[in-house]
Write a protein that holds these residues in place. Sequence first.
Motif, PDB file in Angstrom:
ATOM      1  N   SER A  18       0.818  -1.210   0.000  1.00  0.00           N
ATOM      2  CA  SER A  18       0.000   0.000   0.000  1.00  0.00           C
ATOM      3  C   SER A  18       0.854   1.263   0.000  1.00  0.00           C
ATOM      4  N   VAL A  19       2.070   1.171   0.540  1.00  0.00           N
ATOM      5  CA  VAL A  19       3.014   2.279   0.432  1.00  0.00           C
ATOM      6  C   VAL A  19       3.557   2.372  -0.988  1.00  0.00           C
ATOM      7  N   ALA A  20       3.875   1.227  -1.559  1.00  0.00           N
ATOM      8  CA  ALA A  20       4.600   1.204  -2.829  1.00  0.00           C
ATOM      9  C   ALA A  20       3.717   1.423  -4.047  1.00  0.00           C
ATOM     10  N   ILE A  21       2.469   0.957  -4.023  1.00  0.00           N
ATOM     11  CA  ILE A  21       1.623   1.050  -5.214  1.00  0.00           C
ATOM     12  C   ILE A  21       1.353   2.498  -5.639  1.00  0.00           C
ATOM     13  N   PRO A  22       0.898   3.396  -4.745  1.00  0.00           N
ATOM     14  CA  PRO A  22       0.726   4.787  -5.187  1.00  0.00           C
ATOM     15  C   PRO A  22       2.039   5.437  -5.583  1.00  0.00           C
ATOM     16  N   ARG A  23       3.139   4.996  -4.961  1.00  0.00           N
ATOM     17  CA  ARG A  23       4.451   5.506  -5.348  1.00  0.00           C
ATOM     18  C   ARG A  23       4.747   5.131  -6.794  1.00  0.00           C
ATOM     19  N   VAL A  24       4.407   3.898  -7.183  1.00  0.00           N
ATOM     20  CA  VAL A  24       4.620   3.454  -8.557  1.00  0.00           C
ATOM     21  C   VAL A  24       3.757   4.268  -9.520  1.00  0.00           C
ATOM     22  N   PHE A  61       1.832   7.893  -1.726  1.00  0.00           N
ATOM     23  CA  PHE A  61       1.470   8.958  -2.666  1.00  0.00           C
ATOM     24  C   PHE A  61       2.398  10.159  -2.500  1.00  0.00           C
ATOM     25  N   LEU A  62       2.659  10.567  -1.261  1.00  0.00           N
ATOM     26  CA  LEU A  62       3.511  11.720  -1.014  1.00  0.00           C
ATOM     27  C   LEU A  62       4.969  11.431  -1.347  1.00  0.00           C
ATOM     28  N   ASP A  63       5.430  10.211  -1.077  1.00  0.00           N
ATOM     29  CA  ASP A  63       6.798   9.823  -1.429  1.00  0.00           C
ATOM     30  C   ASP A  63       7.053   9.957  -2.922  1.00  0.00           C
ATOM     31  N   ALA A  64       6.023   9.716  -3.724  1.00  0.00           N
ATOM     32  CA  ALA A  64       6.165   9.779  -5.175  1.00  0.00           C
ATOM     33  C   ALA A  64       6.554  11.181  -5.646  1.00  0.00           C
ATOM     34  N   PHE A  65       6.279  12.201  -4.845  1.00  0.00           N
ATOM     35  CA  PHE A  65       6.644  13.561  -5.198  1.00  0.00           C
ATOM     36  C   PHE A  65       7.941  13.996  -4.510  1.00  0.00           C
ATOM     37  N   PHE A  66       8.177  13.481  -3.293  1.00  0.00           N
ATOM     38  CA  PHE A  66       9.352  13.914  -2.530  1.00  0.00           C
ATOM     39  C   PHE A  66      10.659  13.420  -3.150  1.00  0.00           C
ATOM     40  N   PHE A  67      10.756  12.132  -3.436  1.00  0.00           N
ATOM     41  CA  PHE A  67      12.045  11.568  -3.826  1.00  0.00           C
ATOM     42  C   PHE A  67      12.538  12.012  -5.200  1.00  0.00           C
ATOM     43  N   PRO A  68      11.699  12.150  -6.232  1.00  0.00           N
ATOM     44  CA  PRO A  68      12.212  12.739  -7.483  1.00  0.00           C
ATOM     45  C   PRO A  68      12.714  14.169  -7.293  1.00  0.00           C
ATOM     46  N   ALA A  69      12.063  14.908  -6.388  1.00  0.00           N
ATOM     47  CA  ALA A  69      12.483  16.294  -6.143  1.00  0.00           C
ATOM     48  C   ALA A  69      13.862  16.344  -5.496  1.00  0.00           C
ATOM     49  N   VAL A  70      14.077  15.546  -4.457  1.00  0.00           N
ATOM     50  CA  VAL A  70      15.364  15.609  -3.757  1.00  0.00           C
ATOM     51  C   VAL A  70      16.487  15.021  -4.599  1.00  0.00           C
ATOM     52  N   SER A  71      16.226  13.950  -5.355  1.00  0.00           N
ATOM     53  CA  SER A  71      17.285  13.334  -6.161  1.00  0.00           C
ATOM     54  C   SER A  71      17.678  14.193  -7.347  1.00  0.00           C
ATOM     55  N   SER A  72      16.745  14.989  -7.868  1.00  0.00           N
ATOM     56  CA  SER A  72      17.088  15.894  -8.970  1.00  0.00           C
ATOM     57  C   SER A  72      17.573  17.248  -8.451  1.00  0.00           C
TER      58      SER A  72
END
Length: 412
Positions: A61-67, A123-134
């Motif tokens: 449930s954590v990973a699916i919205p992230r995907v 869902f929120l992780d999906a926005f955080f990690f691309p932002a910090v890695s870029s």
Amino acid sequence: MTETSNKITAPVSLLRNRSFMLVWMSGLTVMLGFSMFFLSVSWFIVDVLNRPAVLGVVLMSVAIPRVIMMIYGGILADKIRKSLIMFVTNFLQGLVMITMIILFLNDWLDVSTLIVIALVFGFLDAFFFPAVSSMIPIIVRDEQLQRANSLFQGSTEMMFIIGPLVAGILLTIGDYTLTFSVAAILIFISTVLVFPPLIQDPVPKKREGSPSALDDLKEGLAYVRQSHVHRTGTLSIVIINLFMIGPLIISFPILVDALGGRPLELSLLEGGLSAGTFLASVLLVIWNMKKKRGRFVFGSLIVSFSFFIMFSLLETLPLLILLAALTGFVAMFVYLPTITIVQERTDKDKLGRVMSIITLAASGFEPVAFGLISFLVAAALPIQTILTIAGSVGLLLSIVLVVMSSQFRKLD
């Protein structure tokens, strides 16, 4: 604004780069909070709810919205100020933590509410990690990129050593309210550190024609698909996360419970994996590797799966902790050089989308591993057998990738 002016000028030392330091400290606090949160939730499901087979469902449930949302998170990171994305997502995750504390205090925290909470976090992780890695390739100089990535990744991995230990101690001397509260405070501290006026990262230049999200997605996918380096690097990360990291993460609480362990033993096992990844990252900070990186990545891929297969054959906690550390140590020699190689060869205006694809490869395939392993555990298949199968398949695919990617092997 030109590409040169987009790159924040900084002194030679990373530690004197204010923007990097704030992003780094924010990463430390948020990862410490996340690691405490995930260990507490995992133990709550296994020990309090007595539903070990449900653990995989919650992790899925954590990973699916992230995907589902990861690519759009990368598109957004190429259009909106990255510090703003990090600030908003951290703040909302802090609110989710407060909600969970309220649910626990009222005895409303059950499997269904945990699944909803996990969906929101993913869902929120999906926005955080691309932002910090870029963000990192923009706020540091190119010659500092490998060290910056290693320092950030290594120190945040250290939080996954400290976090489980702290959570285990807090659960031993207190209850889940204490652990969840400390995690929430840490996430709010991270939010303050990435307040956009403090970071002062550049606002992305508006692109001509105002392309739609679908157009941006097609452009990013084509960019990765047409590059042998991007394609091979992505596949390497997919293999190691789908067949090694995902199975390891879900196996820890199941193994500890089967062996009659306590939260402290679980924290030691998770800390062993994090210790290995941290030490590898520290080594890469000191050793700014520039030669034969392609061969090094492939060699590390093979060795890490060999250690993982050895891990799957053991049932003694001290040896499991040692093998988890060795597996994580070598796995980082796949992940970090690959990330740096890809960032060095990516146009700055496409970093968000490319890094979202890489982040998706690093974590987005975990739902598949979680789902399969949960199904097999529910079918009464021993967890060690499941891990052996996963490691063997991953090793075979790694060998095939090495044989078919001669161009990547020659990279410096």
